[in-house]
Motif scaffolding. Structure first.
Motif, PDB file in Angstrom:
ATOM      1  N   HIS A 292     -65.402 -20.376   5.535  1.00  0.00           N
ATOM      2  CA  HIS A 292     -67.313 -20.083   6.230  1.00  0.00           C
ATOM      3  C   HIS A 292     -67.900 -21.263   5.588  1.00  0.00           C
ATOM      4  O   HIS A 292     -68.231 -21.701   4.396  1.00  0.00           O
ATOM      5  N   PRO A 293     -69.189 -21.405   6.340  1.00  0.00           N
ATOM      6  CA  PRO A 293     -70.185 -22.660   5.855  1.00  0.00           C
ATOM      7  C   PRO A 293     -70.580 -22.490   4.876  1.00  0.00           C
ATOM      8  O   PRO A 293     -71.202 -22.884   4.152  1.00  0.00           O
ATOM      9  N   ALA A 296     -68.599 -22.672   1.604  1.00  0.00           N
ATOM     10  CA  ALA A 296     -68.535 -24.724   1.333  1.00  0.00           C
ATOM     11  C   ALA A 296     -69.846 -24.524   0.702  1.00  0.00           C
ATOM     12  O   ALA A 296     -69.490 -25.481   0.154  1.00  0.00           O
ATOM     13  N   ARG A 297     -70.897 -24.800   1.411  1.00  0.00           N
ATOM     14  CA  ARG A 297     -72.607 -25.133   0.849  1.00  0.00           C
ATOM     15  C   ARG A 297     -72.579 -24.371   0.029  1.00  0.00           C
ATOM     16  O   ARG A 297     -73.444 -25.140  -0.748  1.00  0.00           O
ATOM     17  N   MET A 305     -71.502 -30.055   7.899  1.00  0.00           N
ATOM     18  CA  MET A 305     -69.636 -28.633   7.533  1.00  0.00           C
ATOM     19  C   MET A 305     -70.326 -28.736   9.642  1.00  0.00           C
ATOM     20  O   MET A 305     -71.137 -28.176  10.013  1.00  0.00           O
ATOM     21  N   THR A 307     -68.111 -25.870  12.704  1.00  0.00           N
ATOM     22  CA  THR A 307     -66.728 -25.490  12.796  1.00  0.00           C
ATOM     23  C   THR A 307     -67.135 -25.431  14.593  1.00  0.00           C
ATOM     24  O   THR A 307     -67.785 -25.877  15.427  1.00  0.00           O
ATOM     25  N   PHE A 312     -73.553 -21.465  14.634  1.00  0.00           N
ATOM     26  CA  PHE A 312     -73.476 -21.548  12.958  1.00  0.00           C
ATOM     27  C   PHE A 312     -73.735 -22.770  13.946  1.00  0.00           C
ATOM     28  O   PHE A 312     -73.322 -23.786  14.193  1.00  0.00           O
ATOM     29  N   ASN A 314     -73.570 -27.892  14.677  1.00  0.00           N
ATOM     30  CA  ASN A 314     -72.492 -28.118  14.209  1.00  0.00           C
ATOM     31  C   ASN A 314     -70.775 -27.666  14.984  1.00  0.00           C
ATOM     32  O   ASN A 314     -70.268 -27.282  14.390  1.00  0.00           O
ATOM     33  N   GLU A 375     -77.140 -31.155   9.887  1.00  0.00           N
ATOM     34  CA  GLU A 375     -77.071 -30.156  10.498  1.00  0.00           C
ATOM     35  C   GLU A 375     -77.126 -29.575  12.048  1.00  0.00           C
ATOM     36  O   GLU A 375     -76.842 -29.117  12.916  1.00  0.00           O
TER      37      GLU A 375
END
Ligand SMILES: NC(=O)C1=CN([C@@H]2O[C@H](COP(=O)(O)OP(=O)(O)OC[C@H]3O[C@@H](n4cnc5c(N)ncnc54)[C@H](OP(=O)(O)O)[C@@H]3O)[C@@H](O)[C@H]2O)C=CC1
Ligand SMILES: CC(=O)C(=O)O
Ligand SMILES: [Mg+2]
Length: 422
Positions: A292-293, A296-297, A305, A307, A312, A314, A375
């Motif tokens: 999940h972003p 990771a963040r 990032m 997906t 989300f 990107n 982003e």
């Protein structure tokens, strides 16, 4: 996904009528004369014209703007081999995207085939009906053999979207992400989780874009694909490394890039911590990514990032490719979608991300600003400029590489899906 969202998705597909697509009439049918033109006796005239010269099918029927979306349901998103019938919502969904973003009509065809050869034979016999074939969600390694045979046997573009659509969008996003991270594709260590249709095609294209195969580690369910491993197919063998690494834990150490085209939740926060500075993570499995972003963040604020999802930032998803690639290919009546056309699409997508974002896109995503950066590494699917930029680049490449059967369209640039008939 929350329970409420899951229910909303079911309701969306069920109501007010089942499914997401319908067929519409393009000619008047109100009067006896209209019907006499549309059907008997009038329909005999285009029949005779097509029998006289097969090319007339493009003049008198919808073939030239009609793409079949064909699956056997053997790799539905990241949900696995759930069979042809279960793939139908995804195939209808691809049809929605063809129409919404590129004005292309489509039919979905779910094939219940006992073998790759049976699938090939079924599709080859009916291929002439359409202007192009988009193969979808067919698992590796069978997908490679199927696509190759159908390209050889058909005189229309045949394109396995999970391979090439995904690879084109991934390459465009990756070149931009690495630029933002201040890294060069030749130097980066890449870890690819997954060794199927999407992963093999994405890594092939990244290598064609300059990535070093010596620094590319590919993994499947059995771990790292390495030279002393037995029982790997020829496609995986292309990426076998001479290495002691065996697990994702080994491979992720110091990696600059993680590309996930495998299954949900396979990358942990601890593994992300071990990546190099400004790590690039494309967790592209649908619907649930490898990580999940937010997770990771939290451990790596410096992450870039992406997906495969619309909810989300990107979104690295083949929706940015197939509608516009087919638009360009159909409009010059290309016999195939070749490497030059794919590379042209990569550059068109990559370059568009650097232009200012139109207000309509900001409105659609309910945000105040989007600009090239961490982003926003790739355009969003609702960006109307994709229709012009990608389609025209693909059409131009088809003409220049000799696979077009018509000249570059006089009605280009396309500003709207209503303009597609010129
Ligand atoms: N964002 C996008 O645009 C796209 C995303 N995808 C996503 O990529 C994924 C793969 O699709 P596709 O290539 O078509 O499918 P395939 O069935 O061809 O390949 C799946 C690959 O994932 C590997 N894999 C699955 N589960 C695991 C696991 N637990 N650990 C390690 N490897 C695993 C398989 O390993 P093995 O070979 O050992 O079986 C296989 O190599 C899907 O989740 C799909 O949603 C696909 C296309 C487009
Ligand atoms: C996006 C897509 O095609 C997939 O996940 O299979
Ligand atoms: Mg797919």
């Amino acid at each position: 996904m929350t329970d409420a969202f899951k229910q909303a998705a079911l309701d969306y597909h069920a109501n007010p009528i089942p499914g997401k697509l319908s067929v519409e009439l393009t000619k008047p049918t109100a009067t006896g004369r209209d019907l006499a033109l549309a059907y008997s006796p009038g329909v005999a005239e285009p029949v005779r014209e097509i029998a006289r010269d097969g090319e007339n099918v493009y003049r008198y029927t919808g073939k030239g703007n009609l793409v079949a979306v064909i699956s056997d349901g053997s790799a539905i998103l990241g949900l696995g081999n759930l069979g042809p019938m279960a793939s139908k919502p995804v195939m209808e969904g691809k049809g929605v995207l063809f129409k919404r973003f590129a004005g292309i009509n489509s039919v979905d065809v779910e094939v219940n085939a006992e073998s790759p050869q049976a699938f090939i034979d079924t599709v080859a016999r009916i291929a002439d009906t359409w202007g192009g074939i988009n193969l979808e969600d067919i698992k590796a390694p069978e997908c490679f053999e199927i696509e190759k045979a159908l390209i050889e046997q058909c005189n229309i573009p045949v394109f396995h979207d999970d391979q090439h659509g995904t690879a084109i969008v991934t390459a465009a996003g990756m070149l931009n992400a690495l630029d933002i991270a201040g890294k060069s594709i030749e130097d980066v260590k890449i870890v690819c989780m997954g060794a199927g249709a999407a992963a093999i095609a994405c890594m092939r294209l990244l290598v064609a874009c300059g990535a070093s195969q010596d620094k590319l580690v590919m993994l499947d369910r059995r771990g790292v694909i390495h030279k002393s491993r037995e029982g790997i197919n020829a496609y995986k063998a292309e990426f076998a490394l001479d290495t002691d690494m065996r697990t994702l834990d080994d491979a992720i150490d110091g990696a600059d890039v993680f590309v996930g085209l495998s299954g949900p939740g396979l990358l942990s926060a601890d593994q992300v911590k071990k990546m190099a500075a400004d790590p690039v993570i494309f967790a592209c499995t649908n619907p649930d990514p490898e990580i999940h972003p937010a997770v990771a963040r939290e451990v790596r604020p410096d992450v870039i990032m992406a997906t495969g999802r619309s909810d989300f930032p990107n979104q690295v998803n083949n929706v940015l490719g197939f509608p516009f690639i087919f638009r360009g290919a159909l409009d010059v009546r290309a016999t195939r979608i070749n490497e030059a056309m794919k590379v042209a699409a990569v550059h068109a997508l990559k370059d568009l991300a650097r232009d200012p974002v139109p207000q309509e896109v900001l409105d659609a995503y309910e945000c105040d600003e989007m600009h090239f950066g961490r982003e926003y590494i790739i355009p969003t699917p609702v960006d109307i400029r994709l229709l012009d930029r990608v389609s025209s680049a693909v059409a131009q490449a088809a003409v220049e590489s000799g696979v077009a059967r018509k000249p570059y369209p006089a009605h280009y640039p396309l500003k709207n899906v209503n303009d597609v008939y010129g």
